[in-house]
Scaffold this active site. Structure first.
Site: not given
Ligand code: UT7
Length: 325
Positions: A111, A250, A280
């Site tokens: 990225c 980005h 992204n």
């Molecule tokens: O280009 C390279 C750079 N990449 C990035 O910058 C990505 C950076 N990371 C992010 O943008 C975020 O970490 C994500 C958008 C990928 C995830 O968001 P988050 O707020 O960090 O969510 P999380 O992974 O902590 O998950 C929170 C909850 C979890 O459930 P529990 O364990 O709290 O019950 C996940 O299982 O959300 C759940 N979850 C979803 N729910 C509905 C994870 N993905 C999804 C989904 N839909 N697609």
């Protein structure tokens, strides 16, 4: 000699995949995706479109916008993590599609790829080796996406952006900062399909030929390194964030951009955002956003612009330049 952007271009495939479409494929919903990422839809390449096809279309637009003859281009750099093939380079395929005589190579910094490629293109011109360089960021992320993994498949999209770099009368490149920290490589990688673990029936069954990402770690990393790299390029130029007219970051997650806006005490209006439309697009995201900002009239001659990338490698970096057109 001042070296800057002579023209910009971009291209995105026609097919739109909305959050509601994704909700039919994995356990997710529009509300979760919108509030956690800001993404509403992304573009998906058709079966007969590869990265070089998107790159070529973005290149044509950039050459047209620069108002130059395509034969003036002496070097083509394509920043991508989704090249058409291991070999040849995607850049060589683009050079051939353009029908020009030019050197061409790919650059791999995920990225942050476009930030690395822009700095590389600038350096070739600064060193007096070439006069005009075509720098492209292009990706077909849909080809390395595991469409059963809701943690990643909601994020990524396909697209391409390009700039023509060359000598300008005013403005141009001011400062750049590039960093790699390979100790974090495991946080965002495609585990198989390379020389470490070649593609096999087993790696395909395990979905190891698709992108794996530790979202939370990458989020923390992004929020930490984004200010660090921007402070570096501002310090080099002895200016502050107040002096910047437009940040083109980005396009990974709106929450990352909002946290940076707060950290630098700069209004969100100074941050160009189009991730709601494209998701992204990795190495394509910055040049795709820069081109849209240009075409929307968001850039005026003399404006100070900061472009920022972060992601796989792990890598990060930024460039400060003055808009010359
Ligand atoms: O280009 C390279 C750079 N990449 C990035 O910058 C990505 C950076 N990371 C992010 O943008 C975020 O970490 C994500 C958008 C990928 C995830 O968001 P988050 O707020 O960090 O969510 P999380 O992974 O902590 O998950 C929170 C909850 C979890 O459930 P529990 O364990 O709290 O019950 C996940 O299982 O959300 C759940 N979850 C979803 N729910 C509905 C994870 N993905 C999804 C989904 N839909 N697609």
């Amino acid at each position: 000699m001042k070296i800057g952007v002579l023209g910009t271009g971009s291209f995105a495939p026609e097919k739109i995949l909305t959050n509601d479409d994704l909700a039919k494929m994995v356990d997710t919903n529009d509300e979760w995706i919108s509030t956690r990422t800001g993404i509403k839809e992304r573009r998906i390449a058709s079966a007969d479109e590869a990265t070089s096809d998107l790159a070529y279309r973005a290149a044509l637009n950039a050459i047209d916008n620069a108002g130059i003859d395509k034969n003036e281009i002496e070097l083509v750099i394509v920043a991508t993590m989704t090249s058409d093939h291991f070999t040849p380079s995607t850049a060589a395929l683009v050079q051939d599609k353009l029908g020009i005589k030019a050197a061409a190579f790919d650059l791999s910094a995920a990225c942050t790829g476009f930030i690395y490629a822009f700095t590389t293109g600038y350096s070739f011109i600064k060193a007096g080796i070439y006069k005009k360089v075509l720098v492209i960021g292009a990706e077909t992320m849909s080809r390395v996406t595991d469409w059963t993994d809701r943690g990643t498949c909601i994020l990524f999209g396909d697209g391409a952006g390009a700039v023509v770099l060359g000598e300008t009368e005013t403005g141009g490149f001011i400062s750049s900062h590039l960093v790699a920290d390979g100790s974090g490589a495991c946080e965002l990688l495609v585990p198989a399909g390379g020389s470490r673990t070649p593609a096999s029936h087993e790696t395909l069954d395990n979905k190891d030929v698709y992108l794996k990402m530790n979202g939370r770690e990458i989020f923390k990393f992004a929020v930490k390194v984004f200010p660090e790299t921007v402070e570096n390029i501002l310090e080099q130029a002895n200016i502050t964030a107040d002096d910047i007219d437009l940040f083109v970051p980005h396009q990974a997650n709106i929450r990352i951009i909002e946290s940076i806006s707060k950290r630098f005490k700069q209004p969100m209006e100074k941050f160009y955002v189009n991730l709601h439309k494209y998701g992204n697009t990795s190495g394509a995201s910055v040049p795709l956003a820069l081109d849209e900002a240009n075409r929307e009239g968001r850039l005026k001659k003399g404006d100070k612009v900061v472009i920022v990338g972060f992601g796989g490698g792990l890598t990060y970096g930024s460039i400060l330049f003055e808009w010359s057109k």
